[in-house]
Enzyme design. Structure first.
Site, short mmCIF file in Angstrom:
data_model
loop_
_atom_site.label_atom_id
_atom_site.label_comp_id
_atom_site.label_asym_id
_atom_site.label_seq_id
_atom_site.Cartn_x
_atom_site.Cartn_y
_atom_site.Cartn_z
N LYS A 1 -93.92 48.65 -16.08
CA LYS A 1 -93.70 49.86 -15.42
C LYS A 1 -93.62 51.09 -16.27
CE LYS A 1 -91.22 47.59 -11.66
NZ LYS A 1 -89.68 47.13 -11.39
N LYS B 1 -83.32 51.02 21.32
CA LYS B 1 -82.99 49.67 20.65
C LYS B 1 -84.03 48.49 21.15
CE LYS B 1 -78.95 46.67 20.33
NZ LYS B 1 -77.86 46.33 20.98
N PHE C 1 -85.62 53.09 -13.78
CA PHE C 1 -85.01 52.23 -13.81
C PHE C 1 -85.85 50.75 -13.29
CE2 PHE C 1 -80.19 52.29 -15.07
CZ PHE C 1 -80.40 53.66 -15.15
N ASN D 1 -80.87 47.96 0.81
CA ASN D 1 -80.76 46.67 -0.22
C ASN D 1 -79.15 46.76 -0.69
OD1 ASN D 1 -80.65 48.92 -2.50
ND2 ASN D 1 -82.62 49.31 -1.81
N PRO E 1 -93.62 56.23 -0.61
CA PRO E 1 -94.03 57.07 -1.70
C PRO E 1 -93.10 56.66 -2.77
CG PRO E 1 -92.81 58.43 -0.21
CD PRO E 1 -92.92 57.11 0.35
N ASP F 1 -89.29 49.91 -1.33
CA ASP F 1 -90.39 49.99 -1.53
C ASP F 1 -91.29 49.91 -0.35
OD1 ASP F 1 -90.35 50.11 -4.30
OD2 ASP F 1 -89.98 48.05 -4.40
O1 C5P Z 1 -91.32 49.99 -8.50
P1 C5P Z 1 -89.89 49.58 -8.87
O2 C5P Z 1 -89.32 49.71 -7.61
O3 C5P Z 1 -89.90 48.51 -9.36
O4 C5P Z 1 -89.56 50.62 -9.90
C1 C5P Z 1 -88.17 51.12 -10.06
C2 C5P Z 1 -88.20 52.61 -10.60
O5 C5P Z 1 -89.01 53.22 -9.77
C3 C5P Z 1 -86.91 53.03 -10.34
O6 C5P Z 1 -86.50 54.14 -11.26
C4 C5P Z 1 -86.90 53.84 -8.91
O7 C5P Z 1 -85.79 54.73 -8.63
C5 C5P Z 1 -88.41 54.33 -8.72
N1 C5P Z 1 -88.73 54.12 -7.53
C6 C5P Z 1 -89.02 55.41 -6.91
N2 C5P Z 1 -89.61 55.56 -5.62
C7 C5P Z 1 -90.04 54.20 -5.15
C8 C5P Z 1 -89.85 53.19 -5.78
C9 C5P Z 1 -89.11 53.02 -6.90
O8 C5P Z 1 -88.67 56.36 -7.27
N3 C5P Z 1 -90.75 54.22 -3.79
#
Ligand code: C5P
Length: 418
Positions: A342, A294, A328, A215, A310, A284
């Site tokens: 959240k 490849k 965040f 990202n 996770p 995510d």
């Molecule tokens: O669920 P979402 O990605 O929107 O939540 C964002 C927050 O969760 C951020 O603080 C991010 O660092 C954390 N996060 C995490 N592990 C993931 C997804 C998000 O620690 N797999």
């Protein structure tokens, strides 16, 4: 006023065995004139140059010079001394002192305190110019600077040995001016003695040996937070995805690539953490399988099966006796609604929410945040990420001390937040 009950910055002055130690009682006097509380710690070598009694007279405190002094240790142990200090200043710092600190030795009271403190360390070296220029001494200096120590001098001029060159200790008034140059740094040790684990940057999820899913995160906000937390007196571990940034001085960086590596690395560190800040933009989803070779451009269409990664933040928040957690939420719409969801959904203590768009959020120099917690909300207006990070750290420290109470290492600062 009693010398022990005023509120000035607490300076632990280390005096090591160089001839410039004769100037150090004058330095104590000038620091006290500026409102500081000064606790002198001498090495064995320093005692050969100046009597501890002189320092006791000018500092109104019993000088510490022996880690094996059971009576003094019972009154204030070396770990308590390390926690007491807002600043550790060593003047003069000999070549031996720099060597001990660079190598993490703990063979006397002063070097042990330097390992046990999270306060900033300032060093005013004093030695013969050939010693100062020696590659070993210069390598130690470089290493200590990388770890966040600040060097004051040395000055160039005539030396006690009769030669000329760089190696003279700065004059006491110059050292005092440098110490009070950044009064905010001395006063704002709101995370003193605490360990903070921060995640930053994107993660990178491999599709095959040459391609990956990632990202737009640059890591700038997480790195700015790591710097601000370190400046506030914390020991900081930065678990970072792949970014083009240099870790701030004094911060321990652990480099990871995937969401699973980030999860594992955070859980390795979390046992010692008082605070966890999840600032990373974690993928995510990740490709279900990673092709060993490849992938070829043969098919007209192809689909990529993804599985959920996770959630590091939620898993840390769910730990029994876990750290205070801050997450965040970067959103493209309904920022506050999603962030509140959240906060409760992941069970975290605080959530910092920001809108992501063409001119805000990811890979930008500035940001603005709405910070939420159970029963509160504060808007941090648009500012460069470094400034915003300082405000957010002050706010986190305030909430942390309010929630965790007096058993936490540093007192509440009451730092105003705009
Ligand atoms: O669920 P979402 O990605 O929107 O939540 C964002 C927050 O969760 C951020 O603080 C991010 O660092 C954390 N996060 C995490 N592990 C993931 C997804 C998000 O620690 N797999």
């Amino acid at each position: 006023m009693n010398a022990h009950d005023h509120k000035g910055p607490k300076i632990l002055l280390g005096v090591t065995g160089g001839v410039a130690a004769y100037k150090s009682p004058e330095l104590v006097r000038r620091l006290i004139e500026q409102g500081a509380q000064v606790q002198v710690v001498m090495t064995r070598g320093a005692r050969e140059f100046v009597s501890p009694l002189t320092f006791q007279a000018v500092s109104s405190r019993r000088v510490r010079d022996d880690i094996w002094d059971s009576e003094a240790e019972a009154a204030m142990g070396h770990i308590e001394l390390a926690r007491w200090a807002d600043l550790v200043l060593i003047a003069p710092a000999t070549a031996h002192c720099l060597g001990s600190l660079a190598n993490g030795l703990a063979d006397d009271l002063l070097s042990t305190i330097c390992l046990a403190t999270t306060a900033p360390i300032m060093l005013a070296p004093a030695m013969n110019h050939v010693m100062w220029r020696h590659p070993a001494v210069q390598a130690n200096k470089q290493l200590l600077e990388q770890r966040g120590a600040r060097f004051l001098g040395p000055a160039t001029g005539s030396q006690a040995c009769g030669e000329e060159g760089p190696g003279r200790m700065l004059e006491p008034e110059q050292i005092v001016a440098a110490v009070f140059e950044e009064p905010a740094r001395l006063a704002s040790q709101s995370l003193k003695g605490l360990t903070v684990v921060i995640t930053a940057g994107p993660t990178r999820e491999p599709i095959d040996p040459v391609r990956y899913v990632t990202n737009r995160s640059s890591g700038k906000m997480g790195y700015a937070l790591a710097h601000a937390a370190q400046q506030a007196g914390a020991r900081v571990v930065l678990v970072s995805g792949p970014v083009a940034l240099t870790p701030p001085p004094g911060v321990e960086r652990v480099a990871v690539e995937t969401a699973e590596e980030m999860y594992a690395s955070v859980h390795e560190q979390i046992g010692t953490a008082d605070l966890f800040i999840g600032c990373a933009a974690v993928s995510d989803y990740r490709p279900q399988s990673r092709a060993a070779q490849k992938i070829k451009r043969n098919a007209e269409e192809m689909s990529l099966a993804l599985v959920r990664s996770p959630d590091t933040l939620a898993s840390v928040a769910a730990l029994d006796d876990g750290p205070f957690t801050v997450g965040f939420a970067a959103e493209t719409q309904d920022v506050i609604g999603h962030a509140r969801g959240k906060l409760t959904g992941k069970g975290v203590d605080m959530m910092a929410a920001n809108l992501v768009g063409p001119r805000c959020g990811f890979d930008q120099e500035t940001n603005e945040l709405t910070v939420l917690w159970n029963g509160g909300e504060v808007q941090l207006d648009q500012a460069p990420k470094a400034m915003l990070a300082q405000r957010l750290i002050a706010l986190i420290a305030e909430r942390f001390h309010a929630v965790r109470g007096s058993d936490s290492a540093a007192p509440q600062t009451g730092t105003p937040v705009s």
